[in-house]
Design an enzyme around this catalytic site. Structure first.
Site, PDB file in Angstrom:
ATOM      1  N   HIS A   1      41.311  21.320  32.348  1.00 32.81           N
ATOM      2  CA  HIS A   1      41.854  22.656  32.062  1.00 32.81           C
ATOM      3  C   HIS A   1      40.807  23.527  31.359  1.00 32.81           C
ATOM      4  O   HIS A   1      41.028  24.034  30.255  1.00 32.81           O
ATOM      5  CB  HIS A   1      43.120  22.562  31.214  1.00 32.81           C
ATOM      6  CG  HIS A   1      44.003  23.775  31.344  1.00 32.81           C
ATOM      7  ND1 HIS A   1      45.360  23.744  31.178  1.00 32.81           N
ATOM      8  CD2 HIS A   1      43.702  25.075  31.639  1.00 32.81           C
ATOM      9  CE1 HIS A   1      45.865  24.946  31.347  1.00 32.81           C
ATOM     10  NE2 HIS A   1      44.871  25.781  31.635  1.00 32.81           N
TER      11      HIS A   1
ATOM     12  N   GLU B   1      49.652  17.427  30.463  1.00 33.75           N
ATOM     13  CA  GLU B   1      48.305  17.574  29.908  1.00 33.75           C
ATOM     14  C   GLU B   1      48.262  17.116  28.455  1.00 33.75           C
ATOM     15  O   GLU B   1      49.081  17.572  27.654  1.00 33.75           O
ATOM     16  CB  GLU B   1      47.836  19.030  30.032  1.00 33.75           C
ATOM     17  CG  GLU B   1      47.678  19.474  31.473  1.00 33.75           C
ATOM     18  CD  GLU B   1      47.081  20.869  31.618  1.00 33.75           C
ATOM     19  OE1 GLU B   1      46.780  21.512  30.586  1.00 33.75           O
ATOM     20  OE2 GLU B   1      46.910  21.309  32.768  1.00 33.75           O
TER      21      GLU B   1
END
Length: 305
Positions: free
Chosen positions: A278, A260
């Site tokens: 997220h 990420e």
């Protein structure tokens, strides 16, 4: 004065409350090398998912011994080496209840997006396409939803899915059965083989690379839908793409990724994946609750000092 370092930001009302109580609050993100210096001069560190509090950061804090409390604003603490921190006399805690409803609602939202092609239809219409006949979806009512893990978030998902008319089954990693009004316990293999939708709600795995890999996908129903709003790396992304391409998996929904921000274009450009960056806990209500819990944790901790 007690100094609090919020490396990944904190809800404004929580910052204001802490300052009104006489605490100094520093809101600043540090790269790892800079953080090693910063942690030597604070009493509390509040992090989200971006900051990693691993052995090197903990060792740096231990040089002065000032850092006494690390709070993860959110559910999991995978980004914190809790055993090592507590070995060094640093308490580690989180805010497990604050974001449950928000993550659950995102999970349900992704299920609707997959079932009715909401995301891809939105994108193609912006390109001038009118794929009315192509996007024949399915109803959630009557389908079986399998929840891998049955903690706070999964239970909130179960409540909402039951109202939608879904049949909900769940698996606890401990294997302990429990009577639940909205769900029925089954073993993991039964869940994988019989669910129309499978949603993950467990921590990061320590004993294996993936919870859902090629072998697990092969056990699933043809046309299954997969959802992961829990932790990146629980699903083998390469195996998932292969299954989406073959049609074994009808669609997938991902709020978390192995890396990420994700750089995997096989994921980001796949038409059968509903994606969010997220944002499971990214609601105003959840952030307010998280901030409130953080304030209470800090007050309670230092009232006992």
């Amino acid at each position: 004065m007690i100094r609090i370092l919020a490396t990944d930001g904190m809800e404004a009302s929580a910052v204001d409350k802490l300052k009104s109580l006489g605490y100094e609050v520093i809101e600043k993100f540090y790269e790892p090398e800079e953080l090693k210096t910063a942690v030597k001069d604070v009493d509390v560190m509040v992090v989200r998912s971006a900051t990693k509090v691993k052995k090197d950061i903990i060792d740096a804090a231990a040089e002065t011994g000032r850092l006494k409390l690390v709070i993860r604003g959110g559910v999991g603490i995978d980004n914190i080496d809790k055993p090592y921190a507590e070995e060094k006399g640093i308490k580690v805690t989180n805010t497990p209840a604050a974001s449950s409803a928000s993550v659950a609602e995102l999970t349900i939202g992704h299920m609707f997006s997959m079932a009715r092609f909401i995301g891809i239809a939105n994108a193609t219409m912006r390109n001038g396409e009118w794929n009315k006949k192509k996007y024949e979806g399915i109803e959630l009512a009557g389908k079986t939803l399998g929840l891998i893990g049955f903690g706070r978030i999964a239970k909130e998902v179960a409540k909402r899915a039951e109202v939608l008319g879904m049949n909900v089954v769940y698996n606890k990693r401990s294997g302990a059965e429990a009577e639940e009004e909205t769900a029925r316990f089954v073993d993991l293999e039964t869940l994988i083989k019989n669910s129309d939708f499978i949603s993950l709600h467990i921590p990061k795995q320590k004993d294996k690379d993936y919870l859902i890999g090629k072998d697990e996908i092969e056990m699933m129903k043809d046309g299954v839908f997969l959802i992961n709003t829990a932790r990146g790396g629980l699903i083998d992304e390469d195996a998932l793409v292969e299954a989406l391409d073959s049609g074994k998996v009808s669609a997938a929904a991902l709020d978390v990724f192995k890396e990420e921000p994700t750089k995997n274009e096989k994921i980001t450009k796949h038409a059968k994946i509903s994606m969010t960056p997220h944002i499971g806990a990214a609601t105003k209500e959840a952030q307010t609750r998280i901030g409130g819990e953080i304030v209470q944790i800090i007050e309670d901790f230092f009232s006992k000092e």
